[in-house]
Enzyme design. Structure first.
Site, PDB file in Angstrom:
ATOM      1  N   LYS A   1       0.842  -1.209   0.000  1.00 20.33           N
ATOM      2  CA  LYS A   1       0.000   0.000   0.000  1.00 20.33           C
ATOM      3  C   LYS A   1       0.874   1.255   0.000  1.00 20.33           C
ATOM      4  O   LYS A   1       2.083   1.175   0.257  1.00 20.33           O
ATOM      5  CB  LYS A   1      -0.912  -0.027   1.230  1.00 20.33           C
ATOM      6  CG  LYS A   1      -0.190  -0.068   2.561  1.00 20.33           C
ATOM      7  CD  LYS A   1      -1.114  -0.515   3.685  1.00 20.33           C
ATOM      8  CE  LYS A   1      -0.380  -0.517   5.018  1.00 20.33           C
ATOM      9  NZ  LYS A   1      -1.194  -1.089   6.107  1.00 20.33           N
TER      10      LYS A   1
ATOM     11  N   TYR B   1      16.792  29.848   9.111  1.00 22.32           N
ATOM     12  CA  TYR B   1      15.644  30.690   9.480  1.00 22.32           C
ATOM     13  C   TYR B   1      15.541  30.882  10.984  1.00 22.32           C
ATOM     14  O   TYR B   1      15.816  29.963  11.746  1.00 22.32           O
ATOM     15  CB  TYR B   1      14.342  30.041   9.007  1.00 22.32           C
ATOM     16  CG  TYR B   1      14.035  30.227   7.556  1.00 22.32           C
ATOM     17  CD1 TYR B   1      13.941  31.509   6.993  1.00 22.32           C
ATOM     18  CD2 TYR B   1      13.810  29.121   6.748  1.00 22.32           C
ATOM     19  CE1 TYR B   1      13.627  31.664   5.647  1.00 22.32           C
ATOM     20  CE2 TYR B   1      13.497  29.271   5.405  1.00 22.32           C
ATOM     21  CZ  TYR B   1      13.412  30.548   4.858  1.00 22.32           C
ATOM     22  OH  TYR B   1      13.107  30.704   3.544  1.00 22.32           O
TER      23      TYR B   1
HETATM   24  C1  LIG Z   1      -0.453  -1.950   6.841  1.00 22.84           C
HETATM   25  C2  LIG Z   1      -0.985  -3.247   7.252  1.00 22.84           C
HETATM   26  C3  LIG Z   1      -0.138  -4.363   7.316  1.00 22.84           C
HETATM   27  C4  LIG Z   1       1.359  -4.269   7.175  1.00 22.84           C
HETATM   28  O1  LIG Z   1       1.850  -3.702   8.381  1.00 22.84           O
HETATM   29  P1  LIG Z   1       3.398  -3.478   8.661  1.00 22.84           P
HETATM   30  O2  LIG Z   1       3.437  -2.988  10.075  1.00 22.84           O
HETATM   31  O3  LIG Z   1       3.864  -2.435   7.707  1.00 22.84           O
HETATM   32  O4  LIG Z   1       4.078  -4.768   8.473  1.00 22.84           O
HETATM   33  C5  LIG Z   1      -0.714  -5.604   7.559  1.00 22.84           C
HETATM   34  N1  LIG Z   1      -2.052  -5.715   7.763  1.00 22.84           N
HETATM   35  C6  LIG Z   1      -2.886  -4.655   7.753  1.00 22.84           C
HETATM   36  C7  LIG Z   1      -4.333  -4.842   7.996  1.00 22.84           C
HETATM   37  C8  LIG Z   1      -2.369  -3.383   7.517  1.00 22.84           C
HETATM   38  O5  LIG Z   1      -3.187  -2.331   7.517  1.00 22.84           O
END
Ligand SMILES: *Cc1c(COP(=O)(O)O)cnc(C)c1O
Length: 369
Positions: free
Chosen positions: A35, A251
């Site tokens: 994702k 800054y």
């Molecule tokens: C994002 C997600 C994962 C992966 O999690 P990581 O901590 O990046 O390994 C797995 N299952 C779900 C439901 C998620 O939302």
């Protein structure tokens, strides 16, 4: 070449990390969570490399992300964690994306239009985020026909405290999930993300879902990160200047030099996802662990001085020999020498946020080592 910062993305290390995670549990299958543009590294490149290495199941958040993954993984199973709405059904069907169904309404919707396509069912076992609650999941288990029409293949849940393996909430969630799992004998079961695999490998069931660890991120608190770094971010030195003790840097009135200092002004900033909160403003320079971000040039570690600005960041390179430090040269922000999670910590966040926030201006190079 340009003045833009650059990312070097090591796809061999990505694949090695996937294999390492697969070897950590007895689960027959290890998927890949890709994702958010594969945690910032590039979804097409990541999926292509993992698919070729034998990964057959991918998780994205949005259907649109699934469509991008589909182009490079024609016969993989692709699940969209954020579910399905009536107005996203067509897109999901067109690219054969399987929704992860989190409500009874979604189960019914998909059952009515899935045309034999598959899905997953998400049960919330204690995180109160996505998924049916235990009562709903129990009730649904009795509706065999509905489950069949929904094409459900996987029953999944997600741990809320996996980064702390000893937290009893993990065991409570595991027990709840095990109990619900018995009501769905025909579905494959999936519980663990990266931290779960590393910290509680015996809770693995049939399919694991690693994300951040694939990309080299740290997951479990208090242990050495067993993953190989995948992303190296470098920024280019635009100008080197010599400033006197007592002068200001960057800054605001936030950093006054405590010694004569050699400064390297570099070509990236918060617009590139190098958080403004990484600024080492006002941090005494010789502290063993300065609170601001630190970068590396050669074997030398160089702290940030002053505030990170939009397109520029200033580093203290006083202690770097002049033959090492030159304009046009590169400074590593994170990667092989500086752990991404150390930079994240100095910004008050986690590696996930740094990775997924990498800006669009980086010149990206994909390598296989
Ligand atoms: C994002 C997600 C994962 C992966 O999690 P990581 O901590 O990046 O390994 C797995 N299952 C779900 C439901 C998620 O939302």
């Amino acid at each position: 070449m340009s003045t833009a910062p650059r990312l070097t993305i090591n796809l061999s290390n990505l694949v090695d990390n996937w294999k390492t995670l697969a070897a950590m549990t007895t689960a027959p299958e290890t998927s890949a969570v890709v994702k958010a543009n594969a945690y910032g590294i590039g979804i097409e490149e990541a999926v292509n490399a993992l698919y070729k290495a034998g990964c057959k199941t991918f998780f994205v958040a949005m259907i649109e992300e699934g469509a991008r993954a589909r182009k490079v993984a024609p016969d993989a199973r692709i699940f969209a964690l954020n579910g399905i709405f009536p107005d996203t059904v067509d897109r999901a069907l067109a690219d054969d994306i399987s929704p992860v169904l989190s409500t009874l309404d979604q189960v019914k919707l998909w059952a009515s239009c899935a045309q034999g396509r598959s899905s997953a069912i998400h049960v919330d076992t204690g995180m109160n985020r996505l998924g049916m609650d235990l009562k709903e999941a129990e009730a649904l288990a009795g509706q065999r026909e509905l489950i069949e029409q929904s094409g459900a293949q996987i029953l999944m849940s997600h741990l809320g405290c996996a980064d702390d393996p000893k937290d009893e909430v993990n065991h409570l969630q595991f027990q709840r999930f095990s109990r619900i799992a018995e009501l769905y004998p025909d579905l494959r079961k999936s519980l663990l993300n990266s931290a779960g695999i590393i910290g509680n490998p015996d809770m693995a069931f049939d399919l694991t879902r690693p994300g951040v660890a694939l990309y080299g991120g740290e997951t479990v608190n208090g242990i050495e990160n067993p993953m190989k770094p995948v992303v190296t971010a470098e920024t280019r030195i635009l100008q080197i200047r010599h400033a006197q003790k007592g002068e200001l840097v960057g800054y605001g009135r936030v950093h006054k030099l405590t010694r004569d200092t050699v400064l390297a002004t570099c070509s990236s900033g918060y617009a590139d996802g190098y958080h403004r909160t990484t600024s080492g403003s006002g941090v005494p320079l010789r502290e063993p662990e300065p609170k601001g971000g630190i970068a590396a040039i050669g074997d030398y570690r160089v702290p940030i001085l002053g505030r990170v600005s939009m397109d520029l960041t200033i580093f203290d390179v006083t202690d770097v020999p002049t033959q090492v430090i030159e304009e046009n040269e590169w400074i590593e922000l994170f990667g092989n020498k500086i752990a991404i999670d150390d930079v994240a910590r100095s910004a008050g966040t986690i590696g996930y946020e740094l990775l997924t926030g990498l800006g669009r201006r980086y010149h990206r190079e994909y390598i296989e080592s």
